[in-house]
Design a protein around this motif. Structure first.
Motif, mmCIF file in Angstrom:
data_model
loop_
_atom_site.group_PDB
_atom_site.id
_atom_site.type_symbol
_atom_site.label_atom_id
_atom_site.label_comp_id
_atom_site.label_asym_id
_atom_site.label_seq_id
_atom_site.Cartn_x
_atom_site.Cartn_y
_atom_site.Cartn_z
ATOM 1 N N GLY A 17 4.006 68.717 144.948
ATOM 2 C CA GLY A 17 5.184 69.021 145.763
ATOM 3 C C GLY A 17 5.512 70.497 145.810
ATOM 4 N N LYS A 18 6.656 70.790 146.412
ATOM 5 C CA LYS A 18 7.122 72.159 146.624
ATOM 6 C C LYS A 18 7.998 72.599 145.455
ATOM 7 N N ALA A 35 6.783 68.769 140.220
ATOM 8 C CA ALA A 35 7.272 68.465 141.572
ATOM 9 C C ALA A 35 6.205 67.717 142.353
ATOM 10 N N SER A 38 9.976 67.796 145.642
ATOM 11 C CA SER A 38 10.429 69.195 145.637
ATOM 12 C C SER A 38 11.413 69.473 144.509
ATOM 13 N N VAL A 40 13.904 72.746 144.005
ATOM 14 C CA VAL A 40 14.383 73.995 144.589
ATOM 15 C C VAL A 40 15.402 74.596 143.642
ATOM 16 N N PRO A 76 13.993 64.538 145.268
ATOM 17 C CA PRO A 76 14.091 65.991 145.074
ATOM 18 C C PRO A 76 15.175 66.408 144.079
#
Length: 132
Positions: A17-18, A35, A38, A40, A76
């Protein structure tokens, strides 16, 4: 990753993931960011050493199938600006930590953390609200 952000030595970034690390934020040594969807991380975030942030859990509902073969579920993680996460804390899938929050050392965060609050414990609970 913003050029003013810093990832210390021996940090593990894993998954497909991001991962976003905002301006002037850092991740302390021996932390793991996992991740598959995500993670963040906003601006001016301090993540101490030995922190685990993972947006994934393993499925385990089918008693007739090895857990290893049951797949994963992801949700996320969002860590907003000006957050401090203490040593050894664990942040689990689907959590949002709002701006100005502090996560105490060794806390296990399983629910969203409101703006300007201090949480601690297993599972993490609100200990105090920061004054505005």
């Amino acid at each position: 990753m913003d050029r003013r952000a810093k990832i210390n030595h021996d940090v593990i970034l894993q998954g497909s993931g991001k991962i976003v690390l905002g301006e002037n934020s850092f991740i302390g040594s021996f932390s793991v960011i996992g991740a598959n969807e995500s993670v963040v991380i906003g601006k001016n975030v301090m993540i101490a050493q030995g922190v685990s942030i993972r947006d994934t859990d393993h499925n385990f509902d089918d008693l007739h199938k090895p857990m290893l073969n049951q797949g994963i579920k992801t949700k996320p993680i969002l860590i907003k600006d000006n957050v401090w996460i203490g040593y050894g804390a664990v942040i689990t899938k689907g959590v949002t930590i709002h701006s100005g929050a502090i996560v105490a050392a060794n806390a296990v965060v399983t629910k969203d953390v409101p703006k300007n609050t201090i949480v601690g414990g297993v599972p993490a609970k609100i200990l105090k609200r920061r004054e505005e």
